[in-house]
Design a protein around this motif. Sequence first.
Motif, short mmCIF file in Angstrom:
data_model
loop_
_atom_site.label_atom_id
_atom_site.label_comp_id
_atom_site.label_asym_id
_atom_site.label_seq_id
_atom_site.Cartn_x
_atom_site.Cartn_y
_atom_site.Cartn_z
N PRO A 3 0.83 -1.22 0.00
CA PRO A 3 0.00 0.00 0.00
C PRO A 3 0.86 1.26 0.00
CG PRO A 3 -0.76 -1.56 1.66
CD PRO A 3 0.55 -2.08 1.17
N ILE A 4 0.39 2.28 -0.69
CA ILE A 4 1.09 3.56 -0.75
C ILE A 4 0.63 4.43 0.42
CG2 ILE A 4 1.54 5.62 -2.15
CD1 ILE A 4 2.68 3.05 -3.30
N PRO A 5 1.55 5.06 1.17
CA PRO A 5 1.14 5.93 2.28
C PRO A 5 0.32 7.12 1.80
CG PRO A 5 3.47 5.36 2.43
CD PRO A 5 3.01 4.90 1.09
N ASP A 6 -0.43 7.70 2.71
CA ASP A 6 -1.21 8.90 2.42
C ASP A 6 -0.27 10.08 2.23
OD1 ASP A 6 -2.88 11.42 3.76
OD2 ASP A 6 -4.07 10.09 2.49
N PHE A 7 -0.71 11.07 1.45
CA PHE A 7 0.14 12.24 1.19
C PHE A 7 0.51 12.97 2.47
CE2 PHE A 7 -4.08 14.07 1.35
CZ PHE A 7 -3.89 15.31 1.93
N SER A 8 -0.36 12.97 3.48
CA SER A 8 -0.04 13.63 4.75
C SER A 8 1.11 12.92 5.47
CB SER A 8 -1.28 13.68 5.63
OG SER A 8 -1.78 12.37 5.89
N SER A 9 1.20 11.60 5.32
CA SER A 9 2.32 10.86 5.90
C SER A 9 3.63 11.24 5.23
CB SER A 9 2.08 9.35 5.77
OG SER A 9 0.92 8.95 6.46
N PHE A 10 3.58 11.39 3.90
CA PHE A 10 4.77 11.86 3.19
C PHE A 10 5.19 13.24 3.69
CE2 PHE A 10 3.50 8.98 -0.49
CZ PHE A 10 4.55 8.10 -0.28
N SER A 11 4.23 14.12 3.87
CA SER A 11 4.52 15.49 4.31
C SER A 11 5.23 15.50 5.66
CB SER A 11 3.23 16.31 4.37
OG SER A 11 3.48 17.60 4.86
N ARG A 12 4.70 14.74 6.62
CA ARG A 12 5.30 14.70 7.95
C ARG A 12 6.67 14.03 7.93
NH1 ARG A 12 -0.04 13.26 9.26
NH2 ARG A 12 0.56 11.06 9.30
N THR A 13 6.81 12.96 7.16
CA THR A 13 8.05 12.20 7.17
C THR A 13 9.17 12.93 6.45
OG1 THR A 13 6.66 10.21 7.08
CG2 THR A 13 9.02 9.92 6.77
N PHE A 14 8.86 13.60 5.34
CA PHE A 14 9.89 14.32 4.60
C PHE A 14 10.49 15.43 5.45
CE2 PHE A 14 8.59 13.39 -0.07
CZ PHE A 14 8.58 12.03 0.22
N GLY A 15 9.66 16.04 6.31
CA GLY A 15 10.15 17.14 7.15
C GLY A 15 11.15 16.71 8.20
N LEU A 16 11.27 15.40 8.44
CA LEU A 16 12.20 14.92 9.45
C LEU A 16 13.66 15.14 9.04
CD1 LEU A 16 10.47 11.54 10.41
CD2 LEU A 16 10.48 13.65 11.73
N PHE A 17 13.93 15.23 7.75
CA PHE A 17 15.30 15.45 7.30
C PHE A 17 15.83 16.78 7.83
CE2 PHE A 17 14.36 12.17 4.17
CZ PHE A 17 15.57 11.48 4.12
N GLY A 18 15.05 17.82 7.73
CA GLY A 18 15.48 19.13 8.17
C GLY A 18 16.62 19.67 7.33
N LYS A 19 17.09 20.84 7.71
CA LYS A 19 18.17 21.49 6.96
C LYS A 19 19.47 20.72 7.08
CE LYS A 19 20.46 25.98 6.49
NZ LYS A 19 20.53 27.37 7.02
N ASP A 20 19.82 20.27 8.28
CA ASP A 20 21.09 19.58 8.50
C ASP A 20 21.08 18.21 7.81
OD1 ASP A 20 21.95 21.71 10.00
OD2 ASP A 20 21.35 20.82 11.92
N GLY A 21 19.97 17.48 7.94
CA GLY A 21 19.90 16.17 7.30
C GLY A 21 20.01 16.26 5.78
N THR A 22 19.35 17.26 5.19
CA THR A 22 19.44 17.46 3.75
C THR A 22 20.87 17.80 3.33
OG1 THR A 22 17.15 18.27 3.75
CG2 THR A 22 18.48 18.75 1.81
N ALA A 23 21.54 18.62 4.13
CA ALA A 23 22.93 18.97 3.83
C ALA A 23 23.84 17.75 3.87
CB ALA A 23 23.42 20.04 4.81
N ARG A 24 23.59 16.85 4.83
CA ARG A 24 24.42 15.64 4.91
C ARG A 24 24.18 14.71 3.72
NH1 ARG A 24 23.39 16.10 10.60
NH2 ARG A 24 21.56 14.74 10.43
N VAL A 25 22.92 14.62 3.27
CA VAL A 25 22.63 13.81 2.08
C VAL A 25 23.35 14.38 0.86
CG1 VAL A 25 20.82 13.11 0.48
CG2 VAL A 25 20.43 12.95 2.93
N HIS A 26 23.30 15.69 0.70
CA HIS A 26 23.98 16.33 -0.43
C HIS A 26 25.49 16.11 -0.35
CE1 HIS A 26 20.47 19.37 -1.13
NE2 HIS A 26 20.17 18.14 -1.48
#
Length: 325
Positions: free
Chosen positions: A105-128
């Motif tokens: 099953p595919i998660p609801d769009f609201s679940s994507f919204s909450r989960t994507f925000g967990l990366f934050g600025k620092d997490g996104t910088a580390r991925v890059h």
Amino acid sequence: MIGHTTRQASLFYFAFAKEAAAITDDLLDPLDELLNDRSLIDLAAQALAKRSTRSADFGRPSIAPDRLLRCVTLKHLKDWSFRQLERELRASLLYRRFTRFYEDPIPDFSSFSRTFGLFGKDGTARVHARVVQIAQEQSVAQGQRLRTDTTAVETNIHYPTDSSLLADGIRVLTRGLKRISAACEAGALKVVDHQRAAKRRVLEICRAAKTLSDTGREKLKHSYGKLIALTRGLSRQTTKVLEELKAGNLVAQADMLLSVLQAEAQLRHFLPLTEKVIAQAQARIFEGQTHYPDKILSLFEEHTVIIRKGKAHKPNEFGRLVRID
């Protein structure tokens, strides 16, 4: 609890597995190999573990880290909204295979919204940073030439006049003082709302600025004097309230302590900016100093500067000059 992609294959999906494996995509196939990197998956797992104290090993299973990483990549690559991401994942065998949802099953769009925000600025910088490291290890770019250019990135602000900035200062300081007053005992702090008076002064200044005569100039100075006096008085009251909070003379109710702390932090941020606006308005209107150093153009985007790039249709831009290498 952090979820896992490992699951028992469904007999229902066997009918589609061969077709899904035959679909190729020139853009997603190379990314599929890149996103198998263990360090990138670990960064996604660290982001999921930040939801609460025991998110790593307790509670309902969340989206798997590799699925999360691939969904984030797909969303930004296609420039989709969260609703579009959910809809496309449900409808496409290619995207199900890329994100490793397969028949799940595919998660609801609201679940994507909450989960994507967990990366934050620092997490996104580390991925890059990890992606750049992989590119360096694989010698993706030889770096024989470097092109440098600049572009103006505008900030989302209203046209910065001194009168509107003074009115902004009155609004944000009054809002913070009212929150503190509501959290303390009744009568402990009296706050007078000067926003209507400030609006009248701004309208008077707009009308006077259209008149180039000496009379209009005097009206402009008179209205600016009243507006600056209102802002300066509110600034003094804010300084006094902050001192009383620090000394413990103003005590908030137990259930409103967090609201007071937030309001105090906002006041400490906006008070110096408001005082700078008062100083630059005083210097320009009453001292004729048009080139004020470190001029404030916005209380909310204080890094904004004036950019002049010689455009006939837009001589002045407000934002930052960004260098792109």
